[in-house]
Write an enzyme that holds these catalytic residues in place. Structure first.
Site, PDB file in Angstrom:
ATOM      1  N   ARG A   8      34.109  41.240  32.344  1.00 61.41           N
ATOM      2  CA  ARG A   8      33.806  39.894  32.825  1.00 61.41           C
ATOM      3  C   ARG A   8      34.894  39.480  33.802  1.00 61.41           C
ATOM      4  NH1 ARG A   8      38.213  38.349  31.666  1.00 61.41           N
ATOM      5  NH2 ARG A   8      37.515  36.290  32.307  1.00 61.41           N
ATOM      6  N   GLY A   9      34.677  38.304  34.411  1.00 64.42           N
ATOM      7  CA  GLY A   9      35.572  37.900  35.492  1.00 64.42           C
ATOM      8  C   GLY A   9      34.944  38.368  36.792  1.00 64.42           C
ATOM      9  N   ALA A  10      34.882  37.462  37.783  1.00 63.07           N
ATOM     10  CA  ALA A  10      34.076  37.733  38.983  1.00 63.07           C
ATOM     11  C   ALA A  10      34.400  39.059  39.683  1.00 63.07           C
ATOM     12  CB  ALA A  10      34.202  36.548  39.945  1.00 63.07           C
TER      13      ALA A  10
ATOM     14  N   ASP B 292      34.436  31.805  40.328  1.00 61.67           N
ATOM     15  CA  ASP B 292      33.279  32.712  40.341  1.00 61.67           C
ATOM     16  C   ASP B 292      32.490  32.603  41.632  1.00 61.67           C
ATOM     17  OD1 ASP B 292      33.836  32.008  37.338  1.00 61.67           O
ATOM     18  OD2 ASP B 292      32.873  33.971  37.444  1.00 61.67           O
TER      19      ASP B 292
ATOM     20  N   ASN C 222      33.834  27.540  38.553  1.00 63.39           N
ATOM     21  CA  ASN C 222      34.629  28.371  37.636  1.00 63.39           C
ATOM     22  C   ASN C 222      34.195  28.061  36.206  1.00 63.39           C
ATOM     23  OD1 ASN C 222      36.737  30.327  37.181  1.00 63.39           O
ATOM     24  ND2 ASN C 222      38.002  28.673  36.401  1.00 63.39           N
ATOM     25  N   LYS C 223      34.811  28.709  35.257  1.00 64.65           N
ATOM     26  CA  LYS C 223      34.464  28.577  33.840  1.00 64.65           C
ATOM     27  C   LYS C 223      34.320  27.120  33.420  1.00 64.65           C
ATOM     28  CE  LYS C 223      33.717  31.135  31.463  1.00 64.65           C
ATOM     29  NZ  LYS C 223      32.303  31.497  31.199  1.00 64.65           N
TER      30      LYS C 223
ATOM     31  N   ARG D 192      24.048  38.858  35.611  1.00 59.21           N
ATOM     32  CA  ARG D 192      24.607  37.493  35.470  1.00 59.21           C
ATOM     33  C   ARG D 192      24.400  36.778  36.818  1.00 59.21           C
ATOM     34  NH1 ARG D 192      30.418  36.849  32.837  1.00 59.21           N
ATOM     35  NH2 ARG D 192      29.612  34.785  32.335  1.00 59.21           N
TER      36      ARG D 192
ATOM     37  N   GLN E 167      38.083  32.958  26.255  1.00 58.75           N
ATOM     38  CA  GLN E 167      38.733  33.933  27.150  1.00 58.75           C
ATOM     39  C   GLN E 167      40.216  33.608  27.344  1.00 58.75           C
ATOM     40  OE1 GLN E 167      35.764  32.530  27.668  1.00 58.75           O
ATOM     41  NE2 GLN E 167      34.389  33.791  28.889  1.00 58.75           N
TER      42      GLN E 167
HETATM   43  O1  MRU Z   1      32.325  34.185  31.789  1.00 52.75           O
HETATM   44  P1  MRU Z   1      33.512  34.891  32.384  1.00 52.75           P
HETATM   45  O2  MRU Z   1      34.544  35.291  31.384  1.00 52.75           O
HETATM   46  O3  MRU Z   1      33.082  36.041  33.276  1.00 52.75           O
HETATM   47  O4  MRU Z   1      34.173  33.810  33.339  1.00 52.75           O
HETATM   48  C1  MRU Z   1      35.297  34.173  34.102  1.00 52.75           C
HETATM   49  C2  MRU Z   1      35.854  33.068  34.894  1.00 52.75           C
HETATM   50  O5  MRU Z   1      35.355  31.967  34.908  1.00 52.75           O
HETATM   51  C3  MRU Z   1      37.037  33.402  35.769  1.00 52.75           C
HETATM   52  O6  MRU Z   1      37.879  32.300  35.884  1.00 52.75           O
HETATM   53  C4  MRU Z   1      36.537  33.793  37.160  1.00 52.75           C
HETATM   54  O7  MRU Z   1      35.556  34.780  37.078  1.00 52.75           O
HETATM   55  C5  MRU Z   1      37.632  34.288  38.026  1.00 52.75           C
HETATM   56  S1  MRU Z   1      38.196  35.873  37.522  1.00 52.75           S
HETATM   57  C6  MRU Z   1      39.407  36.401  38.568  1.00 52.75           C
END
Ligand code: MRU
Length: 358
Positions: free
Chosen positions: A51-53, A244, A254-255, A94, A203
C-alpha cells in the site's frame, strides 16, 4: 542508520516473481510473501499487503509482467493483448492513488510502442520487465530527492507530525513524507516524529512507528483525535504528509483524517507540507472534488481490538481518503523542488518543466 526495509522486489529473470512484505501483519510479524499471478497481485493491493501510492504503482507494473511472462515464445500480438488485459484488471484494484494508473499507462505505452516497431514477443516481454524495474529504480531516486528538498525545510531538534504511512513501506525507496526525516537525520538534525495512529487500519501506529523505530528515529504514537491537542501544547514544528493524488490545481488527497490535521495546523500557525513525486499529480484533474475516493469494507470499522466494537445494526461509513484544499497547504515537496502556496499556475509550471502534458 539502518537500511530501509525492502517493501517489494522482483526476484529472478523474466520467469521470476514478486516478493513483498505482508504489511497487514506488521508490526507483530515480519513476513515476506511471494506473488506470482495478476490475480494475486490485485488481491495484495486490495487487502493492503502492499500500500502507499508509489508502492502500489510499482506493484502494478510488476503485476503486468506477471501477466505476460509465460508468453516469451508467443507472437507480439498475443503479448500486447495480455499486457493490455493485465493493465485493465490491475486498474480495478484500488481507485484513488493515481500512481497506479500512471504506472499502468507507462507499461501500456511501452508495450504499444514496441509492438508498433515490430518487436518480437520475447523482446516485448523483456522490455516490460525492464520498464517495471525502471519504475521501481527511479522511485528510489525520486524519494531521495524529495528527502533532500524536504530536509532543507527542517531545523535541528524539530518535531514533525505525520499521518498514515508515507515512508519506505509506502514506496520503492525511503518514502515521501518520511524522506525529509531520514535525510535530516543523516545530516545530524535530530528530528522527532509524532505519528497519528490513523484509524481504521492503523498505518501510522503499525507501520510508521515500526519503520521509524527500526531506523532508530524517535517516534511517539498518538491517536488521531490527539493531533490538535498535541499541536496546541507546542510539541509540533510542522506537519508532513504524503499524498495519493494531487490535482493540477494543488488540492491534495491523502489518507482519511489528513484534512482535519491540515485545519488544525492552520489554526496553530504550523506549516503543513505535502511530500509527493510528480507521478502523484493527476494532470487531468483540476478540482479535488473530482478525485475518486475509495470506500472500504465497513468491517474495518466494525471490528477492532480483536472484537466487535460497534453495536449490531449501527450504520458505518468508511471513506479511505479525504481532500485537503490547496489553501491549507503550505508547500508541496516534490523531486524537482518545493512548490510553495500551490496554485494551478505553479502546478502547471512544475508539470511543464518535467515534460508532463495536461
Ligand atoms: O490506504 P493506504 O495505506 O494505501 O494509504 C496510504 C496513504 O494515504 C499515504 O499517505 C499515501 O499513499 C502516500 S504514500 C508515499
Amino acid at each position: 542508520m539502518s537500511q530501509h526495509p525492502e517493501t517489494l522486489s522482483w526476484h529472478g529473470t523474466l520467469d521470476g516473481h514478486v516478493r513483498m512484505i505482508e504489511q497487514t501483519l506488521l508490526p507483530t510479524e515480519h513476513r515476506v510473501i511471494e506473488v506470482s499471478t495478476v490475480e494475486d497481485m490485485i488481491g495484495a493491493i486490495r487487502r493492503l499487503a502492499v500500500r502507499g501510492a508509489p508502492a502500489i504503482g510499482v506493484a502494478a507494473a510488476y503485476g503486468v509482467v506477471l501477466g505476460i511472462q509465460h508468453l516469451h515464445e508467443a507472437h507480439r500480438d498475443e503479448v500486447l493483448a495480455a499486457a493490455e488485459n493485465a493493465c485493465d484488471q490491475l486498474a480495478t484494484s484500488r481507485p484513488t492513488a493515481v500512481n497506479l494508473f500512471w504506472a499502468l499507462e507507462r507499461m501500456r505505452t511501452k508495450a504499444k510502442s514496441l509492438h508498433g516497431e515490430g518487436a518480437t514477443g520475447a523482446d516485448l516481454c523483456q522490455a516490460l520487465l525492464e520498464e517495471a524495474q525502471g519504475i521501481h529504480l527511479s522511485d528510489r531516486d525520486t524519494c531521495r530527492r524529495i528527502g533532500e528538498h524536504g530536509a532543507a525545510l527542517l531545523k535541528k531538534d524539530q518535531a514533525i507530525l505525520t499521518h498514515c504511512n508515507a515512508g519506505a513501506l509506502a514506496t520503492g525507496g525511503m518514502g515521501t513524507a518520511l524522506a525529509p526525516v531520514y535525510v535530516a537525520t543523516e545530516q545530524g538534525k535530530n528530528i522527532r516524529v509524532y505519528a497519528d495512529e490513523t484509524r481504521p487500519l492503523l498505518q501510522g501506529a503499525r507501520i510508521t512507528a515500526w519503520e521509524l523505530s527500526e531506523a532508530g528515529i524517535d517516534v511517539t504514537v498518538i491517536t488521531d483525535g490527539m493531533a490538535a491537542r498535541v499541536m496546541g501544547e507546542g510539541r509540533i514544528d510542522c506537519v508532513i504528509v504524503g499524498s495519493d493524488r494531487i490535482t493540477r490545481g494543488g488540492d491534495v488527497c491523502n489518507k482519511i483524517g489528513t484534512y482535519g490535521v491540515a485545519i488544525a495546523a492552520r489554526h496553530h500557525g504550523l506549516p503543513f507540507y505535502v511530500a509527493a513525486p510528480l507521478s502523484t499529480v493527476d494532470p487531468k484533474l483540476l478540482d479535488g472534488k473530482d478525485i475518486p475516493i475509495e470506500e472500504r469494507n465497513p468491517e474495518e470499522i466494525i471490528s477492532g481490538l480483536g472484537r466487535r466494537i460497534t453495536p449490531e445494526g449501527s450504520k458505518i461509513y468508511n471513506p479511505a481518503f479525504d481532500v485537503t484544499p490547496r489553501e491549507l497547504v503550505t508547500a508541496i515537496i516534490t523531486e524537482v523542488g518545493v512548490i510553495e502556496n500551490p496554485s494551478q499556475k505553479k502546478m502547471e509550471a512544475a508539470l511543464k518543466g518535467a515534460g508532463i502534458c495536461f
